[in-house]
Scaffold this active site. Structure first.
Site, PDB file in Angstrom:
ATOM      1  CG  ASP A  12      -1.849   1.229   1.259  1.00 40.51           C
ATOM      2  OD1 ASP A  12      -2.570   1.448   0.269  1.00 40.51           O
ATOM      3  OD2 ASP A  12      -1.831   1.989   2.245  1.00 40.51           O
ATOM      4  CB  CYS A  76      -3.499   0.240  -2.416  1.00 36.19           C
ATOM      5  SG  CYS A  76      -3.683   1.921  -3.027  1.00 36.19           S
ATOM      6  CB  CYS A 189      -9.764   4.721   0.243  1.00 35.22           C
ATOM      7  SG  CYS A 189      -8.082   5.107   0.793  1.00 35.22           S
TER       8      CYS A 189
HETATM    9  N1  DGL Z   1      -4.914   3.173   0.484  1.00 34.90           N
HETATM   10  C1  DGL Z   1      -5.066   3.689  -0.836  1.00 34.90           C
HETATM   11  C2  DGL Z   1      -6.375   3.197  -1.475  1.00 34.90           C
HETATM   12  O1  DGL Z   1      -6.912   2.213  -1.088  1.00 34.90           O
HETATM   13  C3  DGL Z   1      -4.940   5.135  -1.150  1.00 34.90           C
HETATM   14  C4  DGL Z   1      -4.289   6.137  -0.324  1.00 34.90           C
HETATM   15  C5  DGL Z   1      -3.425   7.107  -1.116  1.00 34.90           C
HETATM   16  O2  DGL Z   1      -3.944   8.062  -1.703  1.00 34.90           O
HETATM   17  O3  DGL Z   1      -2.231   6.848  -1.132  1.00 34.90           O
HETATM   18  O4  DGL Z   1      -6.850   3.774  -2.401  1.00 34.90           O
END
Ligand code: DGL
Length: 290
Positions: A12, A76, A189
Protein backbone atom coordinates in the site's frame (compact mmCIF):
# COMPACT_ATOMS: atom_id res chain seq x y z
CA UNK A 1 2.61 -32.37 0.22
CA UNK A 2 5.22 -29.71 -0.52
CA UNK A 3 5.06 -26.71 1.81
CA UNK A 4 5.78 -23.33 0.30
CA UNK A 5 7.55 -21.15 2.88
CA UNK A 6 7.83 -18.05 0.69
CA UNK A 7 6.11 -14.95 2.08
CA UNK A 8 2.96 -13.17 0.95
CA UNK A 9 3.57 -9.53 0.10
CA UNK A 10 1.03 -6.83 1.00
CA UNK A 11 1.52 -3.42 -0.64
CA UNK A 12 0.00 0.00 0.00
CA UNK A 13 1.07 3.65 -0.17
CA UNK A 14 1.12 3.76 3.64
CA UNK A 15 -0.86 2.20 6.49
CA UNK A 16 -4.02 1.51 4.43
CA UNK A 17 -3.30 -2.17 3.78
CA UNK A 18 -2.81 -2.95 7.48
CA UNK A 19 -6.46 -3.94 8.23
CA UNK A 20 -6.32 -6.44 5.34
CA UNK A 21 -2.93 -7.76 6.37
CA UNK A 22 -3.98 -8.08 10.01
CA UNK A 23 -7.22 -9.90 9.20
CA UNK A 24 -5.39 -12.36 6.95
CA UNK A 25 -2.63 -12.86 9.52
CA UNK A 26 -5.09 -13.53 12.35
CA UNK A 27 -6.60 -16.38 10.35
CA UNK A 28 -3.38 -17.68 8.75
CA UNK A 29 -0.64 -17.24 11.33
CA UNK A 30 1.62 -19.86 9.77
CA UNK A 31 2.11 -17.82 6.59
CA UNK A 32 5.11 -15.49 6.34
CA UNK A 33 4.18 -11.89 5.51
CA UNK A 34 6.01 -8.84 4.19
CA UNK A 35 4.04 -5.59 4.51
CA UNK A 36 5.36 -2.69 2.47
CA UNK A 37 4.25 0.91 3.06
CA UNK A 38 5.39 2.92 0.06
CA UNK A 39 5.47 6.19 1.97
CA UNK A 40 8.04 7.63 -0.46
CA UNK A 41 5.26 7.81 -3.04
CA UNK A 42 2.30 8.60 -0.75
CA UNK A 43 -0.42 9.58 -1.57
CA UNK A 44 -1.19 7.34 -4.54
CA UNK A 45 -4.62 8.93 -4.98
CA UNK A 46 -3.22 12.10 -6.51
CA UNK A 47 -1.10 10.31 -9.11
CA UNK A 48 -1.89 9.34 -12.68
CA UNK A 49 -2.45 5.78 -13.82
CA UNK A 50 0.83 5.83 -15.80
CA UNK A 51 2.77 7.10 -12.81
CA UNK A 52 1.30 4.39 -10.58
CA UNK A 53 2.07 1.62 -13.06
CA UNK A 54 5.68 2.77 -13.16
CA UNK A 55 5.91 3.05 -9.35
CA UNK A 56 4.36 -0.35 -8.62
CA UNK A 57 6.28 -2.17 -11.32
CA UNK A 58 9.67 -0.88 -10.19
CA UNK A 59 8.83 -1.49 -6.53
CA UNK A 60 7.89 -5.12 -7.22
CA UNK A 61 11.02 -5.59 -9.35
CA UNK A 62 13.07 -4.49 -6.32
CA UNK A 63 11.12 -6.66 -3.87
CA UNK A 64 11.35 -9.93 -5.80
CA UNK A 65 15.10 -10.62 -5.43
CA UNK A 66 15.28 -10.28 -1.63
CA UNK A 67 11.86 -11.73 -0.74
CA UNK A 68 10.64 -14.00 -3.57
CA UNK A 69 6.94 -13.52 -2.70
CA UNK A 70 4.50 -16.29 -3.64
CA UNK A 71 1.46 -13.97 -3.78
CA UNK A 72 1.23 -10.18 -4.03
CA UNK A 73 -1.76 -8.50 -2.42
CA UNK A 74 -2.27 -4.99 -3.77
CA UNK A 75 -3.92 -3.78 -0.55
CA UNK A 76 -4.83 -0.43 -2.05
CA UNK A 77 -7.93 0.35 -4.11
CA UNK A 78 -6.19 3.12 -6.05
CA UNK A 79 -3.29 0.91 -7.09
CA UNK A 80 -5.63 -1.98 -7.87
CA UNK A 81 -7.98 -0.17 -10.23
CA UNK A 82 -5.05 1.64 -11.87
CA UNK A 83 -2.35 -1.02 -12.20
CA UNK A 84 -3.42 -4.60 -11.57
CA UNK A 85 -3.94 -5.59 -15.23
CA UNK A 86 -0.57 -4.11 -16.17
CA UNK A 87 1.13 -5.83 -13.21
CA UNK A 88 -0.38 -9.18 -14.15
CA UNK A 89 1.09 -8.87 -17.62
CA UNK A 90 4.52 -7.68 -16.39
CA UNK A 91 4.74 -10.55 -13.86
CA UNK A 92 2.77 -13.41 -15.46
CA UNK A 93 4.05 -16.06 -13.03
CA UNK A 94 3.04 -14.19 -9.90
CA UNK A 95 -0.51 -14.46 -8.54
CA UNK A 96 -1.92 -11.00 -7.67
CA UNK A 97 -4.85 -10.30 -5.38
CA UNK A 98 -6.41 -6.88 -5.86
CA UNK A 99 -8.69 -4.87 -3.59
CA UNK A 100 -11.61 -3.51 -5.56
CA UNK A 101 -14.24 -1.28 -3.88
CA UNK A 102 -17.30 -3.37 -2.93
CA UNK A 103 -19.57 -1.63 -5.48
CA UNK A 104 -21.41 -4.79 -6.52
CA UNK A 105 -23.13 -5.63 -3.19
CA UNK A 106 -23.79 -1.95 -2.49
CA UNK A 107 -25.64 -1.24 -5.73
CA UNK A 108 -27.40 -4.59 -5.65
CA UNK A 109 -28.80 -4.02 -2.16
CA UNK A 110 -29.50 -0.27 -2.30
CA UNK A 111 -33.21 0.58 -1.94
CA UNK A 112 -32.99 4.33 -2.48
CA UNK A 113 -30.71 3.89 -5.51
CA UNK A 114 -28.31 6.47 -4.09
CA UNK A 115 -24.90 4.99 -3.45
CA UNK A 116 -21.61 6.62 -2.48
CA UNK A 117 -18.12 5.34 -3.18
CA UNK A 118 -15.77 7.12 -0.84
CA UNK A 119 -12.25 6.85 -2.22
CA UNK A 120 -9.35 8.72 -3.75
CA UNK A 121 -9.61 10.99 -6.78
CA UNK A 122 -7.83 8.38 -8.93
CA UNK A 123 -10.17 5.56 -7.85
CA UNK A 124 -13.46 7.37 -8.29
CA UNK A 125 -12.54 8.68 -11.72
CA UNK A 126 -11.57 5.22 -12.96
CA UNK A 127 -14.09 3.94 -15.53
CA UNK A 128 -14.01 0.52 -13.85
CA UNK A 129 -16.08 1.85 -10.94
CA UNK A 130 -18.81 3.25 -13.19
CA UNK A 131 -18.81 0.03 -15.24
CA UNK A 132 -19.36 -2.07 -12.10
CA UNK A 133 -22.26 0.15 -11.06
CA UNK A 134 -23.86 0.09 -14.51
CA UNK A 135 -23.54 -3.69 -14.68
CA UNK A 136 -24.92 -4.59 -11.25
CA UNK A 137 -27.07 -1.62 -10.30
CA UNK A 138 -28.52 0.09 -13.35
CA UNK A 139 -31.24 1.56 -11.08
CA UNK A 140 -28.61 3.34 -8.98
CA UNK A 141 -26.93 6.69 -9.14
CA UNK A 142 -23.36 6.28 -7.98
CA UNK A 143 -21.68 9.29 -6.40
CA UNK A 144 -17.90 9.03 -6.30
CA UNK A 145 -16.55 11.23 -3.52
CA UNK A 146 -12.82 11.84 -3.15
CA UNK A 147 -11.70 12.18 0.45
CA UNK A 148 -7.96 12.93 0.44
CA UNK A 149 -8.27 14.58 3.86
CA UNK A 150 -9.60 11.32 5.30
CA UNK A 151 -6.63 9.44 3.81
CA UNK A 152 -4.28 11.94 5.48
CA UNK A 153 -6.13 11.73 8.79
CA UNK A 154 -5.63 7.97 8.86
CA UNK A 155 -2.06 8.07 7.66
CA UNK A 156 -0.78 10.79 9.97
CA UNK A 157 -3.17 11.22 12.88
CA UNK A 158 -5.29 8.09 13.44
CA UNK A 159 -2.70 6.40 15.66
CA UNK A 160 -2.89 9.26 18.15
CA UNK A 161 -6.59 10.14 17.77
CA UNK A 162 -9.13 9.54 20.54
CA UNK A 163 -12.60 8.04 20.08
CA UNK A 164 -14.31 11.45 20.04
CA UNK A 165 -12.12 12.67 17.21
CA UNK A 166 -12.71 9.54 15.12
CA UNK A 167 -16.47 9.79 15.65
CA UNK A 168 -16.49 13.44 14.63
CA UNK A 169 -14.65 12.70 11.40
CA UNK A 170 -17.06 9.90 10.51
CA UNK A 171 -20.16 11.94 11.38
CA UNK A 172 -19.07 14.81 9.14
CA UNK A 173 -19.37 12.47 6.14
CA UNK A 174 -22.49 10.61 7.21
CA UNK A 175 -24.49 13.78 7.85
CA UNK A 176 -24.02 14.83 4.22
CA UNK A 177 -24.82 11.36 2.88
CA UNK A 178 -27.95 11.08 5.02
CA UNK A 179 -29.18 14.48 3.85
CA UNK A 180 -28.80 13.29 0.24
CA UNK A 181 -30.85 10.12 0.80
CA UNK A 182 -27.89 7.77 0.39
CA UNK A 183 -28.47 4.29 1.88
CA UNK A 184 -25.22 2.56 0.83
CA UNK A 185 -21.64 3.73 1.31
CA UNK A 186 -18.68 1.82 -0.08
CA UNK A 187 -15.41 2.38 1.76
CA UNK A 188 -13.40 2.49 -1.46
CA UNK A 189 -9.98 3.23 -0.01
CA UNK A 190 -8.20 0.74 2.20
CA UNK A 191 -7.15 3.47 4.63
CA UNK A 192 -10.81 3.98 5.61
CA UNK A 193 -11.10 0.46 6.96
CA UNK A 194 -9.53 1.69 10.19
CA UNK A 195 -12.83 3.52 10.75
CA UNK A 196 -15.10 0.65 9.73
CA UNK A 197 -16.55 0.14 13.24
CA UNK A 198 -17.18 3.87 13.68
CA UNK A 199 -18.80 4.11 10.24
CA UNK A 200 -21.04 1.07 10.93
CA UNK A 201 -22.07 2.32 14.38
CA UNK A 202 -22.94 5.84 13.24
CA UNK A 203 -24.52 4.79 9.93
CA UNK A 204 -27.06 2.33 11.37
CA UNK A 205 -29.86 1.74 10.78
CA UNK A 206 -30.49 3.67 7.56
CA UNK A 207 -27.12 3.50 5.79
CA UNK A 208 -25.20 0.30 5.07
CA UNK A 209 -21.42 0.36 4.93
CA UNK A 210 -19.60 -1.95 2.50
CA UNK A 211 -16.00 -3.17 2.66
CA UNK A 212 -13.92 -5.99 1.23
CA UNK A 213 -11.69 -7.19 4.09
CA UNK A 214 -13.10 -10.70 4.58
CA UNK A 215 -13.46 -11.24 0.84
CA UNK A 216 -9.76 -10.53 0.34
CA UNK A 217 -8.70 -12.97 3.06
CA UNK A 218 -10.91 -15.64 1.44
CA UNK A 219 -9.43 -14.90 -1.98
CA UNK A 220 -5.85 -15.28 -0.68
CA UNK A 221 -6.80 -18.50 1.13
CA UNK A 222 -8.33 -19.94 -2.01
CA UNK A 223 -5.11 -19.24 -3.91
CA UNK A 224 -3.09 -20.87 -1.13
CA UNK A 225 -5.24 -23.98 -1.18
CA UNK A 226 -5.69 -24.29 -4.91
CA UNK A 227 -4.19 -27.46 -6.34
CA UNK A 228 -2.80 -25.84 -9.45
CA UNK A 229 0.02 -27.55 -11.33
CA UNK A 230 1.26 -24.18 -12.56
CA UNK A 231 2.10 -23.26 -8.98
CA UNK A 232 5.27 -24.47 -7.34
CA UNK A 233 5.07 -28.16 -6.44
CA UNK A 234 1.57 -28.54 -7.84
CA UNK A 235 0.18 -28.64 -4.31
CA UNK A 236 -0.97 -25.11 -3.76
CA UNK A 237 0.97 -22.43 -1.96
CA UNK A 238 0.24 -23.11 1.72
CA UNK A 239 3.12 -23.02 4.13
CA UNK A 240 1.38 -24.67 7.07
CA UNK A 241 -2.14 -26.02 6.59
CA UNK A 242 -4.85 -24.50 8.79
CA UNK A 243 -2.29 -22.47 10.68
CA UNK A 244 -4.14 -19.78 12.59
CA UNK A 245 -2.31 -17.97 15.39
CA UNK A 246 1.47 -18.07 15.10
CA UNK A 247 3.69 -17.47 18.12
CA UNK A 248 5.05 -13.96 18.76
CA UNK A 249 8.59 -15.12 17.94
CA UNK A 250 7.39 -16.45 14.57
CA UNK A 251 5.60 -13.13 14.00
CA UNK A 252 8.87 -11.26 14.37
CA UNK A 253 10.10 -13.04 11.22
CA UNK A 254 7.35 -11.12 9.43
CA UNK A 255 8.54 -7.78 8.13
CA UNK A 256 7.07 -4.30 8.05
CA UNK A 257 8.96 -2.29 5.42
CA UNK A 258 8.73 1.43 4.74
CA UNK A 259 10.10 3.24 1.71
CA UNK A 260 11.44 6.76 1.88
CA UNK A 261 13.25 6.74 5.22
CA UNK A 262 13.47 10.17 6.86
CA UNK A 263 15.55 13.30 6.33
CA UNK A 264 17.97 11.90 8.90
CA UNK A 265 18.54 9.04 6.51
CA UNK A 266 17.13 5.58 6.34
CA UNK A 267 15.57 5.21 9.78
CA UNK A 268 11.76 4.95 9.63
CA UNK A 269 9.96 7.70 11.53
CA UNK A 270 8.67 6.86 15.04
CA UNK A 271 5.00 6.21 14.13
CA UNK A 272 6.12 3.25 12.05
CA UNK A 273 7.16 1.51 15.23
CA UNK A 274 3.58 1.85 16.46
CA UNK A 275 2.27 0.17 13.31
CA UNK A 276 4.91 -2.56 13.21
CA UNK A 277 4.11 -3.35 16.86
CA UNK A 278 0.37 -3.32 16.09
CA UNK A 279 0.99 -6.13 13.62
CA UNK A 280 3.75 -7.71 15.72
CA UNK A 281 6.18 -7.51 12.78
CA UNK A 282 9.79 -6.32 12.72
CA UNK A 283 10.38 -2.89 11.20
CA UNK A 284 12.92 -1.77 8.60
CA UNK A 285 13.27 0.74 5.81
CA UNK A 286 13.37 -0.42 2.22
CA UNK A 287 15.11 0.86 -0.89
CA UNK A 288 15.72 4.43 -1.88
CA UNK A 289 12.39 5.34 -3.51
CA UNK A 290 12.23 9.09 -3.67
N1 DGL B 1 -4.91 3.17 0.48
C1 DGL B 1 -5.07 3.69 -0.84
C2 DGL B 1 -6.37 3.20 -1.48
O1 DGL B 1 -6.91 2.21 -1.09
C3 DGL B 1 -4.94 5.13 -1.15
C4 DGL B 1 -4.29 6.14 -0.32
C5 DGL B 1 -3.42 7.11 -1.12
O2 DGL B 1 -3.94 8.06 -1.70
O3 DGL B 1 -2.23 6.85 -1.13
O4 DGL B 1 -6.85 3.77 -2.40
Amino acid sequence: MIMDGRPILFLDSGVGGIPYCRHFHQHNGGEGIIYLADRANFPYGKRSREDLIHILRSLIEKLIPPFDPKIIVVACNTATVSTISALRSFFPDLPFVGTVPAVKPAVTESKTGRVVVLGTARTIEDPYIAELAAQYGPHCTLHGIAAPELVEFIEYRYAGADEGEKRKVVLSYLEKFRAAGVDAVVLGCTHFLFLLDEFRREAAPDINIYDSVEGITRRIESLLDKDDSRLRGGNGLRHAAGSAGASPSADRANRFLVTGGTPTGGTPEPSWKFWADYLGFSLSSFGDQT
